[in-house]
Design a protein around this motif. Sequence first.
Motif, mmCIF file in Angstrom:
data_model
loop_
_atom_site.group_PDB
_atom_site.id
_atom_site.type_symbol
_atom_site.label_atom_id
_atom_site.label_comp_id
_atom_site.label_asym_id
_atom_site.label_seq_id
_atom_site.Cartn_x
_atom_site.Cartn_y
_atom_site.Cartn_z
ATOM 1 N N ILE A 69 0.840 -1.066 0.178
ATOM 2 C CA ILE A 69 -0.233 0.032 0.010
ATOM 3 C C ILE A 69 0.791 1.297 0.128
ATOM 4 O O ILE A 69 0.541 2.256 -0.477
ATOM 5 N N SER A 70 1.996 1.216 0.746
ATOM 6 C CA SER A 70 2.972 2.366 0.683
ATOM 7 C C SER A 70 3.380 2.747 -0.839
ATOM 8 O O SER A 70 3.659 3.865 -0.954
ATOM 9 N N SER A 71 3.526 1.815 -1.626
ATOM 10 C CA SER A 71 4.097 2.107 -3.046
ATOM 11 C C SER A 71 2.767 2.769 -3.682
ATOM 12 O O SER A 71 2.972 3.661 -4.815
ATOM 13 N N PHE A 72 1.614 2.302 -3.540
ATOM 14 C CA PHE A 72 0.530 3.010 -3.918
ATOM 15 C C PHE A 72 0.359 4.139 -3.717
ATOM 16 O O PHE A 72 0.155 5.187 -4.569
ATOM 17 N N HIS A 73 0.613 4.690 -2.343
ATOM 18 C CA HIS A 73 0.475 5.937 -1.913
ATOM 19 C C HIS A 73 1.499 6.941 -2.496
ATOM 20 O O HIS A 73 1.390 7.947 -2.600
ATOM 21 N N GLU A 74 2.573 6.346 -2.621
ATOM 22 C CA GLU A 74 3.704 7.016 -3.334
ATOM 23 C C GLU A 74 3.442 7.307 -4.807
ATOM 24 O O GLU A 74 3.669 8.488 -5.392
ATOM 25 N N GLN A 75 3.060 6.399 -5.487
ATOM 26 C CA GLN A 75 2.352 6.612 -6.945
ATOM 27 C C GLN A 75 1.160 7.906 -7.084
ATOM 28 O O GLN A 75 1.134 8.824 -7.945
ATOM 29 N N ALA A 76 0.248 7.672 -5.776
ATOM 30 C CA ALA A 76 -0.755 8.635 -5.773
ATOM 31 C C ALA A 76 0.028 10.036 -5.603
ATOM 32 O O ALA A 76 -0.646 10.877 -6.281
ATOM 33 N N ALA A 77 0.863 9.970 -4.959
ATOM 34 C CA ALA A 77 1.816 11.290 -4.513
ATOM 35 C C ALA A 77 2.133 11.834 -5.977
ATOM 36 O O ALA A 77 2.094 13.134 -6.236
ATOM 37 N N GLU A 78 2.840 10.938 -6.721
ATOM 38 C CA GLU A 78 3.301 11.502 -7.724
ATOM 39 C C GLU A 78 2.524 11.904 -8.804
ATOM 40 O O GLU A 78 3.020 12.879 -9.472
ATOM 41 N N TRP A 79 1.310 11.347 -8.860
ATOM 42 C CA TRP A 79 0.293 11.942 -9.626
ATOM 43 C C TRP A 79 -0.540 13.166 -9.234
ATOM 44 O O TRP A 79 -1.340 13.609 -9.609
ATOM 45 N N GLY A 80 0.106 13.769 -8.033
ATOM 46 C CA GLY A 80 -0.350 15.173 -7.689
ATOM 47 C C GLY A 80 -1.543 15.012 -6.541
ATOM 48 O O GLY A 80 -2.235 15.723 -6.093
ATOM 49 N N PHE A 81 -1.980 13.730 -6.238
ATOM 50 C CA PHE A 81 -2.990 13.655 -5.030
ATOM 51 C C PHE A 81 -2.583 14.074 -3.716
ATOM 52 O O PHE A 81 -1.318 13.769 -3.256
ATOM 53 N N GLN A 82 -3.298 14.629 -3.218
ATOM 54 C CA GLN A 82 -3.104 15.256 -1.751
ATOM 55 C C GLN A 82 -4.028 14.241 -0.757
ATOM 56 O O GLN A 82 -4.969 13.772 -1.109
ATOM 57 N N ARG A 83 -3.578 14.224 0.352
ATOM 58 C CA ARG A 83 -4.146 13.420 1.495
ATOM 59 C C ARG A 83 -4.722 14.328 2.588
ATOM 60 O O ARG A 83 -4.026 15.100 2.983
ATOM 61 N N PHE A 84 -6.065 14.259 2.948
ATOM 62 C CA PHE A 84 -6.535 15.347 3.964
ATOM 63 C C PHE A 84 -5.908 14.848 5.235
ATOM 64 O O PHE A 84 -5.915 13.694 5.371
ATOM 65 N N LYS A 85 -5.320 15.787 6.158
ATOM 66 C CA LYS A 85 -4.892 15.227 7.270
ATOM 67 C C LYS A 85 -5.928 15.528 8.441
ATOM 68 O O LYS A 85 -5.572 15.258 9.659
ATOM 69 N N THR A 86 -6.916 16.545 8.317
ATOM 70 C CA THR A 86 -7.742 16.645 9.479
ATOM 71 C C THR A 86 -9.261 16.863 8.721
ATOM 72 O O THR A 86 -9.349 16.817 7.325
ATOM 73 N N GLY A 87 -10.089 17.196 9.600
ATOM 74 C CA GLY A 87 -11.503 17.368 9.255
ATOM 75 C C GLY A 87 -12.422 16.220 8.970
ATOM 76 O O GLY A 87 -11.743 14.780 8.991
ATOM 77 N N PRO A 88 -13.710 16.424 8.274
ATOM 78 C CA PRO A 88 -14.504 15.169 7.991
ATOM 79 C C PRO A 88 -13.848 14.244 6.769
ATOM 80 O O PRO A 88 -14.251 12.994 6.726
ATOM 81 N N ASP A 89 -13.207 14.860 5.944
ATOM 82 C CA ASP A 89 -12.235 13.976 4.873
ATOM 83 C C ASP A 89 -11.273 13.414 5.398
ATOM 84 O O ASP A 89 -10.359 13.188 4.540
#
Length: 192
Positions: free
Chosen positions: A61-81
Amino acid sequence: MTPLVKPLHSPSFVMKLHAVLMRDDLKSIISWLPHGRSWKIIHEREFEIRTLPIYFNLKKISSFHEQAAEWGFQRFKTGPDQGTFYHERFLRGLPHLCKKMKNASLSRSMVDVEHIEEFVEPNFWQISLEHPVPEKLDPQDVQSIELKKINECILEKGHRAKVPASFMRKKKSMSLEIQNEAAKRIVSERPN
């Protein structure tokens, strides 16, 4: 409209992800949030087993997260999302926007949001009240048909599957048929 994937090419990471998110049988593992502007992996281990090797040729899953980041995806760190991933061009029901997304490992133009002090995570729940995205694609929509074909190709041939040229010709003729039917409906609905 240009195809989501060029004939005889493999779908990009983001097109594969859109294809995964449209599969009803994977909704308990990965799904869109109700507002359709971010998505979440619900069961990481199941996602690693059932999706990563088939669609992305990955094991962790960590490799998938890296790929997502390379494509510009951001991850919500707070809030409802919190914990969900988003990109301004990755929206439910609008896969054609993905064609404008770039892989930062290739372009090196990605801005690191964590280093921007004034960055405020968007409130997608509020935005969606004023600007909702489609619940899902119409099954007869050309893009929906194309995403289904991407799923079929990957499930049949694996993560390196290429969209066959013959499908693109069929898709173009289907598109013309759909356009002709829509034009006939419009003409028939006009008052005399």
